[in-house]
Each structure stands twice: as C-alpha cells, then as structure tokens.
Design an enzyme around this catalytic site. Structure first.
Site, PDB file in Angstrom:
ATOM      1  N   ARG A 184       0.847  -1.204   0.000  1.00 20.38           N
ATOM      2  CA  ARG A 184       0.000   0.000   0.000  1.00 20.38           C
ATOM      3  C   ARG A 184       0.878   1.248   0.000  1.00 20.38           C
ATOM      4  O   ARG A 184       1.510   1.566   1.008  1.00 20.38           O
ATOM      5  CB  ARG A 184      -0.907   0.005   1.236  1.00 20.38           C
ATOM      6  CG  ARG A 184      -1.756   1.268   1.328  1.00 20.38           C
ATOM      7  CD  ARG A 184      -2.941   1.120   2.263  1.00 20.38           C
ATOM      8  NE  ARG A 184      -2.591   1.130   3.673  1.00 20.38           N
ATOM      9  CZ  ARG A 184      -3.487   1.216   4.662  1.00 20.38           C
ATOM     10  NH1 ARG A 184      -4.791   1.287   4.379  1.00 20.38           N
ATOM     11  NH2 ARG A 184      -3.102   1.213   5.927  1.00 20.38           N
ATOM     12  N   ASP A 470      -3.271   3.708  14.646  1.00 22.59           N
ATOM     13  CA  ASP A 470      -2.440   4.116  13.509  1.00 22.59           C
ATOM     14  C   ASP A 470      -2.929   5.469  13.024  1.00 22.59           C
ATOM     15  O   ASP A 470      -3.742   6.124  13.694  1.00 22.59           O
ATOM     16  CB  ASP A 470      -2.432   3.044  12.420  1.00 22.59           C
ATOM     17  CG  ASP A 470      -3.779   2.889  11.731  1.00 22.59           C
ATOM     18  OD1 ASP A 470      -4.714   3.655  12.034  1.00 22.59           O
ATOM     19  OD2 ASP A 470      -3.888   2.000  10.869  1.00 22.59           O
TER      20      ASP A 470
HETATM   21  C1  LIG Z   1      -6.654   1.587   9.874  1.00 19.86           C
HETATM   22  C2  LIG Z   1      -5.665   0.782   9.150  1.00 19.86           C
HETATM   23  O1  LIG Z   1      -5.116   1.234   8.211  1.00 19.86           O
HETATM   24  S1  LIG Z   1      -5.280  -0.756   9.696  1.00 19.86           S
HETATM   25  C3  LIG Z   1      -3.777  -1.143   8.846  1.00 19.86           C
HETATM   26  C4  LIG Z   1      -2.634  -0.387   9.342  1.00 19.86           C
HETATM   27  N1  LIG Z   1      -2.285  -0.743  10.700  1.00 19.86           N
HETATM   28  C5  LIG Z   1      -1.520  -1.830  10.946  1.00 19.86           C
HETATM   29  O2  LIG Z   1      -1.098  -2.465  10.011  1.00 19.86           O
HETATM   30  C6  LIG Z   1      -1.216  -2.206  12.374  1.00 19.86           C
HETATM   31  C7  LIG Z   1      -0.388  -3.461  12.396  1.00 19.86           C
HETATM   32  N2  LIG Z   1      -0.103  -3.906  13.737  1.00 19.86           N
HETATM   33  C8  LIG Z   1       0.940  -3.476  14.458  1.00 19.86           C
HETATM   34  O3  LIG Z   1       1.674  -2.610  14.026  1.00 19.86           O
HETATM   35  C9  LIG Z   1       1.197  -4.130  15.779  1.00 19.86           C
HETATM   36  O4  LIG Z   1       0.459  -5.302  15.929  1.00 19.86           O
HETATM   37  C10 LIG Z   1       0.855  -3.225  16.978  1.00 19.86           C
HETATM   38  C11 LIG Z   1       1.730  -1.973  16.935  1.00 19.86           C
HETATM   39  C12 LIG Z   1      -0.592  -2.828  16.979  1.00 19.86           C
HETATM   40  C13 LIG Z   1       1.169  -4.017  18.260  1.00 19.86           C
HETATM   41  O5  LIG Z   1       2.519  -4.350  18.212  1.00 19.86           O
HETATM   42  P1  LIG Z   1       3.299  -5.003  19.444  1.00 19.86           P
HETATM   43  O6  LIG Z   1       2.884  -4.387  20.709  1.00 19.86           O
HETATM   44  O7  LIG Z   1       4.739  -4.979  19.095  1.00 19.86           O
HETATM   45  O8  LIG Z   1       2.788  -6.476  19.441  1.00 19.86           O
HETATM   46  P2  LIG Z   1       3.365  -7.671  20.258  1.00 19.86           P
HETATM   47  O9  LIG Z   1       4.445  -7.248  21.201  1.00 19.86           O
HETATM   48  O10 LIG Z   1       2.212  -8.394  20.840  1.00 19.86           O
HETATM   49  O11 LIG Z   1       4.005  -8.564  19.108  1.00 19.86           O
HETATM   50  C14 LIG Z   1       4.305  -9.924  19.261  1.00 19.86           C
HETATM   51  C15 LIG Z   1       4.979 -10.388  18.011  1.00 19.86           C
HETATM   52  O12 LIG Z   1       4.089 -10.261  16.918  1.00 19.86           O
HETATM   53  C16 LIG Z   1       4.692  -9.473  15.912  1.00 19.86           C
HETATM   54  N3  LIG Z   1       3.663  -8.658  15.282  1.00 19.86           N
HETATM   55  C17 LIG Z   1       2.721  -7.877  15.868  1.00 19.86           C
HETATM   56  N4  LIG Z   1       1.929  -7.314  14.943  1.00 19.86           N
HETATM   57  C18 LIG Z   1       2.388  -7.741  13.756  1.00 19.86           C
HETATM   58  C19 LIG Z   1       1.968  -7.499  12.429  1.00 19.86           C
HETATM   59  N5  LIG Z   1       0.922  -6.730  12.160  1.00 19.86           N
HETATM   60  N6  LIG Z   1       2.661  -8.091  11.438  1.00 19.86           N
HETATM   61  C20 LIG Z   1       3.712  -8.894  11.710  1.00 19.86           C
HETATM   62  N7  LIG Z   1       4.144  -9.162  12.946  1.00 19.86           N
HETATM   63  C21 LIG Z   1       3.480  -8.587  13.961  1.00 19.86           C
HETATM   64  C22 LIG Z   1       5.717  -8.630  16.618  1.00 19.86           C
HETATM   65  O13 LIG Z   1       6.700  -8.195  15.721  1.00 19.86           O
HETATM   66  C23 LIG Z   1       6.226  -9.600  17.668  1.00 19.86           C
HETATM   67  O14 LIG Z   1       7.131 -10.492  17.026  1.00 19.86           O
HETATM   68  P3  LIG Z   1       8.293 -11.275  17.840  1.00 19.86           P
HETATM   69  O15 LIG Z   1       7.607 -12.099  18.878  1.00 19.86           O
HETATM   70  O16 LIG Z   1       8.958 -12.099  16.803  1.00 19.86           O
HETATM   71  O17 LIG Z   1       9.175 -10.232  18.434  1.00 19.86           O
HETATM   72  O1  LIG Z   2      -6.949   1.751   6.082  1.00 20.55           O
HETATM   73  C1  LIG Z   2      -7.849   1.341   6.740  1.00 20.55           C
HETATM   74  C2  LIG Z   2      -8.682   2.162   7.558  1.00 20.55           C
HETATM   75  O2  LIG Z   2      -9.559   1.622   8.244  1.00 20.55           O
HETATM   76  O3  LIG Z   2      -8.473   3.380   7.519  1.00 20.55           O
HETATM   77 MG   LIG Z   3      -6.938   3.964   6.108  1.00 22.56          MG
END
Ligand SMILES: CC(=O)SCCNC(=O)CCNC(=O)[C@H](O)C(C)(C)COP(=O)(O)OP(=O)(O)OC[C@H]1O[C@@H](n2cnc3c(N)ncnc32)[C@H](O)[C@@H]1OP(=O)(O)O
Ligand SMILES: O=CC(=O)O
Ligand SMILES: [Mg+2]
Length: 569
Positions: A184, A470
């Site tokens: 994206r 986010d």
């Molecule tokens: C509105 C929108 O646009 S939604 C789309 C955009 N938003 C996103 O993509 C959010 C994605 N998610 C994240 O960034 C994270 O999950 C967070 C920041 C919300 C939480 O992160 P953390 O607090 O670090 O999670 P946590 O400590 O429980 O992570 C545990 C493990 O999972 C992994 N992990 C957590 N989320 C993700 C993810 N989305 N993708 C890959 N790996 C992940 C961490 O890297 C960690 O790995 P490790 O055990 O190998 O070190």
């Molecule tokens: O990108 C996704 C959203 O919910 O905003």
């Molecule tokens: Mg969005």
C-alpha cells in the site's frame, strides 16, 4: 528534527553535493541520507522511472487535489455528498472486471503491518493468505523508514529476507509457505520532500509505487504472482478521477516492464465518505486492474467528520461508539459487498482494532470475542475476507471465515446481496447514534498525543490501551476533538450539561499529559517527543479551519535534509 515549512521543502542549497553520492538522472535531486543499501534502490534507472511517472501525471494529480478542495468548499456551504447523475450509466450498466487472478482468489484473512524488517517476515509467515505491507496508515514516512522499507520488500520478494534479533539471539527467515504480498503506497496528498523532481517534492505514492514496482515486478511475478502482479492496495481516494490516474500509472508501468496489460492488480480502500458514492465508478476506471474494494472503516469515520466539518448538526458521539453496527457503517459495508460481487471482484472487510492482551487472560478473551463477533458479522454479510492487525488474531479471524465460507475461496458468486441495491444516500449519511462524554474527550486527547509522539520518533502503528492505533484511528481522535471544540458540543452522556470549550480542553490536556507521564514513566516521557506532540495536537484541535490531514503538518517535523548526520558527506 528540522521544520521546513510547507512540505518540508526549502531552497535547495546543498543539493549538488548530496546528489553526487546518488547517481541521479537529469532533474532529480536526492536530499535524504546516503547509504549504500539505499543507493541500490535509488539507482539511476529506478529514479528515471519515478521521474517519468511524476512528469506524466503531476498536472492530473494537482487537478485532482484541486477538485478535492472544490468539493470541500461545496460541503462546507451545506451540500451533501451523493451519487453523480453524470455517471449513472456506469452504475446501471452491466459490466464486470477482469477475472480474479488464481493466486489471490482466496484472501479470507489478510494481515497488515508497516514495512519493518522483522514484521515483514512475521507477517509473511503468519498463516494469513495475504500480507498488506504498508507505507501508509501504519508507517511514519521518514526517509529511513521508507527507504529501508523498500530494501526489506526487495529482499522479501526475492525470498532472501532475514533478520537477527541480537537482544534475544533469535533468527528470522521465511517459511516454505508465505502470504501473498500486497503493497500500500501513501495517499495522493502526501509529498516526498527528500526527492525533488524538477525542483518540486515528488508525489509520495509515485515514489513508493515506482521504486517497489521497478525493483520487484519480475521476481514477484515468478516467485509469488504465478505470472500476475505485483499487487497493491490504494488508499484514501475521494473520486473515480483519482482511480483513473492510478489506472494510467499501472498501464505506463506495464508498458515500461513489457508485461501484459492487466498484470498489476489493486484493491481500493473505500475509506472516504465521497468515495462510497463512487464505488462503481472507481472499479470501472480500474476494471482491468481491479481486485476489489476494502472497507477502510477507520479513515471512513475520520472522513465522515471531515466531510461534515461545516455541519454542526452532525456531531459524532464518543469514538468508541462509532462501530460497524451503526446504520451508516452497516450500509457502507453492505453496498460495498453488492457492488464488488456484481462486478466480479472481492469485497474485503476491515480492521478490528483489538489486539491480544498478554498479561490479562480475561481481558484477552473479551478482546478476542469482540474480534470474533466483528468477523462473523463480516463473513455473514458476504465479505470475502478481512484484516488482522496482529498474528495472534489470525486463528480467530480464520475460524470465522472457514466456518462460514466453506471450501469456496470467496463469496463473489454466492452472495450477491441484491437487497443492498435499495440503500440510499440518506442511509449512507445517517448520523451515528450515541452520546458524548468527558471520558471520550480525555481518551481522544491521550491517544492523539501519544500517537503523534510515536509517529515523530518513527513508529506509525502502536498499541495504546490494548488497541491498535495508527494514522487513521488517531485522525478520528483529532477531528472529533476539533469538531466538539468548534461547535462547543455538549457532553450529553455525562448528564451535567457541560460544553466543550477551550478552557475545558486546556484542563483536559494538562491532566492527560500528567497521566501519560505517570503511565509511561518520567524517563521515557522526558526523552520522548510528548511535548512536541502535545503542542501540535493542541494546534490541530483548536485551529479555526480543520487541517486536511494530521500527517501533513506532522510530516514537516520528520523531514531530515542531509548532509546532517551522514558519514559519507
Ligand atoms: C486503519 C488501518 O489502516 S489498519 C492497517 C494499518 N495498521 C496496521 O497495520 C497495524 C499493524 N499492527 C501493528 O503494528 C502491531 O500489531 C501493533 C503496533 C498494533 C502491536 O505491536 P506489538 O505491541 O509490538 O505487538 P506484540 O508485542 O504483541 O508482538 C508480538 C509479536 O508479533 C509481531 N507482530 C505484531 N503485529 C504484527 C503485524 N501486524 N505483522 C507482523 N508481525 C506482527 C511482533 O513483531 C512480535 O514479534 P516477535 O515475537 O517475533 O518479536
Ligand atoms: O486503512 C484502513 C482504515 O480503516 O483506515
Ligand atoms: Mg486507512
């Protein structure tokens, strides 16, 4: 940190010296830090491709942004978004999109995350069908994040990506079977201040798309796409004219690469209020490149407030009350399903903001239950897949879709949702029900400031109060505070008749800053960017005119023009 005014663009004084280290084509200047890894991404031919895109499309992009401003003027004068009579023939016509490529027919669970190295590996290994690698809502678009993101994606597509966590002595590499990659890029509105083309900042999304496409199309098509691809998610569009520009960008890219027209496929996020009235038109413009639409619910709520910024009769209740069961949100999801399935493409669901809660099993179960309910609602409505924010949520999401979608890869042919054809403009605009509370104002403030503080220091997605935050969710906090302040909204849920005023907001900010300091600890608070974040959040919430995007102003604070700090210069 350097504040450089609008778009972080300052007079190009040191330009020649800096560009000398990157081999740039005519008219291109790189003002970000030099690194040998980045130079492999920013090579002359890749930059030439980005410059060609910029030169060909810049006037159309400027026009599209001017149209957004014009629409905003109309909404501010009282007009409502609606279906366009001029494109009725598209909405009523019988046409379908190109067939869905087999490798992405099944997208029942997609994980999303920033283009960070370890997270890319974890996401690709997560068991999800798709990984949406994000340069947008989940990423703070610093030069370092963007360029290392490109390096990471190139390694991921080549299958060579690895990571060593020194602190835990843990090695990361790809599994045999991985999720399919979608990328994206940023929205049309964001500039890339570290790359100047003919003296102007490049368009952020053309940099993200152009560099990723240039370096990866060939490997992606043989390693991942079974001859198709690359695949993209396209964010924050407001009108089909913007989709048309993307379609032309794709055609130009396919031509440059010498690959078949229709190879590139993209899912458009419907995440602005104006765009819900343009869904057929958006897919139509991209019909040879479309793999559907997605309900970007968080930006959609943000856009509801933004679009109605001049309408005091449409104040939102507390952010936590604006969920997918509100009438306007349900209608948006239902109409999206009907539209996509009628045109033969995926109707993707959205993101539940809950994340696993490690230290509290009961709270964790409650969070998982909310996710389960949300996913059951989506799959029963007819969505073909959904988003997970965290690997720990994938089993719950997968189970909901597996149990309700059976063995079919999607519901495109089986759940047509003809009933949603009756949804009207009024349904889509209906004001959400609920109440406003002081706690709502407090939570918005606490979340908004902490999110900005994280964003300034390089993190675009963070866990706050057991939810994923986010750029899209933080936008809701910002614009909701702005709206309540602007119209002195009554906090009707508290039953005290208190109205939101600058004085009240000032007190809330002071108290919430003190609470943040207690929660994160004095040391982290002192070393972090909380004061700067607080200042910017206050300015944005109290501005007489609503800023279009939180991240436009904030971007000026993360632009770092070099030589500062570069060992090569
Ligand atoms: C509105 C929108 O646009 S939604 C789309 C955009 N938003 C996103 O993509 C959010 C994605 N998610 C994240 O960034 C994270 O999950 C967070 C920041 C919300 C939480 O992160 P953390 O607090 O670090 O999670 P946590 O400590 O429980 O992570 C545990 C493990 O999972 C992994 N992990 C957590 N989320 C993700 C993810 N989305 N993708 C890959 N790996 C992940 C961490 O890297 C960690 O790995 P490790 O055990 O190998 O070190
Ligand atoms: O990108 C996704 C959203 O919910 O905003
Ligand atoms: Mg969005």
């Amino acid at each position: 940190m350097v504040g450089l005014g609008t778009y972080g663009y300052a007079a190009p004084t040191m330009t020649k010296k800096i560009s000398a280290h990157y081999d740039v084509p005519e008219g291109v200047e790189i003002r970000g830090r030099y690194s040998e890894d980045f130079a492999k991404i920013l090579n002359r031919d890749a930059l030439q491709f980005v410059a060609d895109l910029q030169r060909e499309f810049r006037n159309r992009i400027k026009y599209a942004m001017e149209c957004r401003r014009e629409a905003k003027r109309r909404y501010n004068e009282g007009a409502l978004p609606g279906f366009d009579a001029a494109t009725r023939y598209i909405r009523e016509g019988e046409w379908t999109c190109a067939l869905v490529p087999p490798p992405v027919a099944d997208r029942r669970v997609e994980i999303t995350g920033p283009v960070e190295r370890k997270m890319i590996i974890n996401a690709l290994n997560s068991g999800a069908k798709v990984f949406m690698a994000d340069f947008e809502d989940a990423l703070s678009p610093s030069w370092e994040n963007l360029m290392s993101g490109q390096v990471n994606l190139k390694d991921a597509v080549n299958g060579t990506i690895s990571f060593h966590d020194k602190a835990r002595n843990r090695a990361y590499k790809l599994n045999e079977q991985t999720a399919k990659l979608f990328v994206r890029p940023r929205g049309w509105h964001l500039p890339e201040a570290h790359i100047l083309i003919d003296g102007e900042p490049a368009t952020g999304c053309l940099v993200d798309f152009g560099l990723y496409f240039y370096h990866n199309y060939a490997a992606f098509r043989s390693n991942q796409g079974e001859g198709f691809g690359p695949f993209f998610y396209l964010p924050k569009m407001e009108h089909s004219r913007e989709a048309k520009i993307w379609n032309c960008v794709f055609e130009k890219a396919e031509k440059m690469a010498g690959i078949e027209r229709g190879s590139i496929r993209a899912t458009v996020l419907i995440e602005t209020l104006p765009a819900v009235f343009q869904m057929d038109e958006i897919i139509y413009e991209l019909r040879d490149h479309s793999v559907g639409l997605n309900c970007g619910r968080w930006d959609y709520i943000f856009s509801y407030v933004k679009t109605f910024q001049g309408h005091p009769d449409r104040l939102l209740p507390d952010r936590v009350q604006v969920g997918m069961t509100q009438h306007f949100m349900k209608c948006y999801s239902d109409l999206l399903i009907r539209t996509c399935h009628r045109r033969g493409v995926h109707a993707m669901g959205g993101m539940a903001a809950q994340i696993p809660i490690r230290d509290d099993p009961a709270a964790n179960e409650a969070a998982l239950e909310l996710v389960r309910k949300d996913k059951l609602r989506e799959v029963r409505a007819g969505h073909d897949g959904t988003w997970a924010a965290h690997p720990g949520l994938i089993p719950t999401c997968m189970e909901a879709f597996n149990n309700n979608m059976g063995n079919a890869p999607n519901q495109i042919q089986t759940t047509k949702r003809e009933d949603a054809g009756n949804i009207t403009g009024e349904d889509l605009l209906q004001k959400p029900r609920g109440v406003r509370t002081l706690e709502g104002l407090r939570l918005n403030t606490r979340v908004g400031i902490q999110y900005l503080a994280a964003w300034f220091t390089g993190s675009g997605s963070v866990p706050l109060y057991n939810l994923m935050e986010d750029a899209a969710t933080a936008e809701i906090s910002r614009v909701q505070n702005w709206q309540w302040l602007k119209y002195e909204a009554e906090l009707d849920g508290d039953g005290l008749g208190v109205k939101v005023s600058r004085e009240l907001f000032g007190r809330v900010v002071d108290e919430e800053m003190a609470r943040i300091e207690r929660e994160v600890g004095k040391e982290k608070f002192r070393k972090g960017m909380y004061q700067e974040a607080c200042k910017m959040f206050i300015r944005q919430c109290t501005a007489s005119t609503l800023d279009d995007f939180l991240t436009l102003d904030a971007y000026n604070s993360i632009v770092m023009h070099h030589p500062k700090g570069s060992s090569r210069l």
